[in-house]
Every structure is written in C-alpha cells, then in structure tokens.
Design an enzyme around this catalytic site. Structure first.
Site, PDB file in Angstrom:
ATOM      1  N   HIS A 168       0.845  -1.199   0.000  1.00  0.00           N
ATOM      2  CA  HIS A 168       0.000   0.000   0.000  1.00  0.00           C
ATOM      3  C   HIS A 168       0.870   1.233   0.000  1.00  0.00           C
ATOM      4  O   HIS A 168       1.977   1.225   0.540  1.00  0.00           O
ATOM      5  CB  HIS A 168      -0.922   0.019   1.229  1.00  0.00           C
ATOM      6  CG  HIS A 168      -0.216  -0.269   2.509  1.00  0.00           C
ATOM      7  ND1 HIS A 168       0.090  -1.559   2.899  1.00  0.00           N
ATOM      8  CD2 HIS A 168       0.258   0.537   3.488  1.00  0.00           C
ATOM      9  CE1 HIS A 168       0.726  -1.517   4.060  1.00  0.00           C
ATOM     10  NE2 HIS A 168       0.856  -0.247   4.438  1.00  0.00           N
ATOM     11  N   HIS A 218       0.836   5.097   1.411  1.00  0.00           N
ATOM     12  CA  HIS A 218       0.192   6.044   2.319  1.00  0.00           C
ATOM     13  C   HIS A 218       0.174   7.417   1.642  1.00  0.00           C
ATOM     14  O   HIS A 218       1.186   7.838   1.074  1.00  0.00           O
ATOM     15  CB  HIS A 218       1.010   6.223   3.599  1.00  0.00           C
ATOM     16  CG  HIS A 218       1.119   5.005   4.462  1.00  0.00           C
ATOM     17  ND1 HIS A 218       0.359   4.830   5.593  1.00  0.00           N
ATOM     18  CD2 HIS A 218       1.915   3.912   4.379  1.00  0.00           C
ATOM     19  CE1 HIS A 218       0.687   3.691   6.169  1.00  0.00           C
ATOM     20  NE2 HIS A 218       1.636   3.111   5.459  1.00  0.00           N
TER      21      HIS A 218
HETATM   22  P1  AMP Z   1       2.039  -0.116   7.256  1.00  0.00           P
HETATM   23  O1  AMP Z   1       2.498  -0.020   8.682  1.00  0.00           O
HETATM   24  O2  AMP Z   1       2.836   0.677   6.279  1.00  0.00           O
HETATM   25  O3  AMP Z   1       1.902  -1.573   6.872  1.00  0.00           O
HETATM   26  O4  AMP Z   1       0.626   0.550   7.204  1.00  0.00           O
HETATM   27  C1  AMP Z   1      -0.548  -0.078   7.543  1.00  0.00           C
HETATM   28  C2  AMP Z   1      -1.536   1.018   7.785  1.00  0.00           C
HETATM   29  O5  AMP Z   1      -2.805   0.420   7.806  1.00  0.00           O
HETATM   30  C3  AMP Z   1      -1.353   1.750   9.115  1.00  0.00           C
HETATM   31  O6  AMP Z   1      -1.221   3.132   8.870  1.00  0.00           O
HETATM   32  C4  AMP Z   1      -2.635   1.413   9.893  1.00  0.00           C
HETATM   33  O7  AMP Z   1      -3.075   2.528  10.625  1.00  0.00           O
HETATM   34  C5  AMP Z   1      -3.595   1.071   8.772  1.00  0.00           C
HETATM   35  N1  AMP Z   1      -4.667   0.147   9.097  1.00  0.00           N
HETATM   36  C6  AMP Z   1      -4.582  -0.979   9.832  1.00  0.00           C
HETATM   37  N2  AMP Z   1      -5.769  -1.603   9.863  1.00  0.00           N
HETATM   38  C7  AMP Z   1      -6.620  -0.854   9.120  1.00  0.00           C
HETATM   39  C8  AMP Z   1      -7.999  -0.964   8.763  1.00  0.00           C
HETATM   40  N3  AMP Z   1      -8.760  -1.980   9.173  1.00  0.00           N
HETATM   41  N4  AMP Z   1      -8.535  -0.008   7.982  1.00  0.00           N
HETATM   42  C9  AMP Z   1      -7.799   1.036   7.562  1.00  0.00           C
HETATM   43  N5  AMP Z   1      -6.488   1.193   7.849  1.00  0.00           N
HETATM   44  C10 AMP Z   1      -5.911   0.268   8.633  1.00  0.00           C
END
Ligand code: AMP
Length: 143
Positions: free
Chosen positions: A106, A108
């Site tokens: 993903h 951000h």
């Molecule tokens: P990363 O740490 O780069 O893998 O980012 C994962 C992101 O997903 C983090 O910023 C979390 O806050 C976000 N996240 C985790 N669970 C969910 C969810 N159910 N819906 C939306 N965002 C989420």
C-alpha cells in the site's frame, strides 16, 4: 518474517478487498482500492492498495505497480484539492523492521499541515468513523 515470504490472504487489507471487513472507501476500480486509514497520522491520511496479491514493492508485478502509483497520484490530487494541506507525504514500507505492519502493499497519502502536529506511524489511535466518512466524502467530491 522474510521480505520475500508467502502472501497471506488473511491479511486485513485482503479482507477489506473481499468485503469481509468494512472500510471507509474513497476510490475503487477493477484494479485498486483507496480508503481512509483508521489510525490516521494526520487529517485525511488515505491508503491506496492494489486488488492483486503482493506483499510489498519487491514482489508486486511491474504493471500493477505502475497502475498503483498512478492511482495514488490521482487520489493525492483529490486529497490536495479537498483538504488543501501544506504538504503531502507519500510513504511505503517494506518488511517489519522498515515499519510495515500490514503485508499487502500500500501507499500512504499523508497530508501535512503547518498548524497540526502529526501522530506517529501506526499509533493505535483509532479515528471516529463519522469523521473519516466526512473526510472521504470531501475527497470523493474532487475525484
Ligand atoms: P504499514 O504499517 O505501512 O503496513 O501501514 C498499515 C496502515 O494500515 C497503518 O497506517 C494502519 O493505521 C492502517 N490500518 C490498519 N488496519 C486498518 C484498517 N482496518 N482499515 C484502515 N487502515 C488500517
């Protein structure tokens, strides 16, 4: 956990793609999905993910990656128009030591504001769903 490990179809973003858990969606087409981060680092923190399976930048197919970054630009432009931040950070983490917590690639989109401090990455401070929905509506209106 290895950077080149097996994709886990039970990861939380795979469940969002399959509609098994809810998300506050901003944009969707056949290839990508964009939704509000529930633990936002700033107002309007948005994620963009491919619908195809890939853990990170190292194992995503090049054509899927090209499409993903173009769609990330599209959503970032809408975030910019809707929320007029002073800056926007695009972030992407590969592997747990690098900060990755969800193992479905993903990007951000993190708006930055002169007047607001930013929460740390994956802070665990869950946002109010109605506020996320209101932000998503403003972003969607610019797409
Ligand atoms: P990363 O740490 O780069 O893998 O980012 C994962 C992101 O997903 C983090 O910023 C979390 O806050 C976000 N996240 C985790 N669970 C969910 C969810 N159910 N819906 C939306 N965002 C989420």
């Amino acid at each position: 956990m290895s950077l080149t490990g097996t994709y886990d179809p039970q990861n939380i973003f795979a469940k969002i793609i399959r509609g098994e858990i809810p998300a506050v969606k901003v944009y969707e087409d056949d290839t990508v999905l964009s939704f509000m981060d529930v633990f936002p680092q700033s107002e309007g923190h948005t994620l963009v993910i491919p619908k195809s399976e890939a853990r990170n930048l190292l194992d995503i197919a090049p054509d899927a990656l090209q499409n993903l970054i173009v769609k990330t630009q599209l959503v970032a432009q809408a975030v910019n128009k809707a929320l007029t931040p002073d800056g926007i950070r695009i972030a992407q983490f590969n592997g747990e030591p690098a900060g990755q917590t969800v193992f479905h690639i993903h990007f951000h989109i993190i708006p930055a504001y002169d007047s607001q401090s930013e929460a740390p990455h994956a802070s665990g401070q869950m946002a109010d769903t109605d506020k996320l929905k209101a932000l998503a509506e403003r972003i969607k209106a610019e797409l």
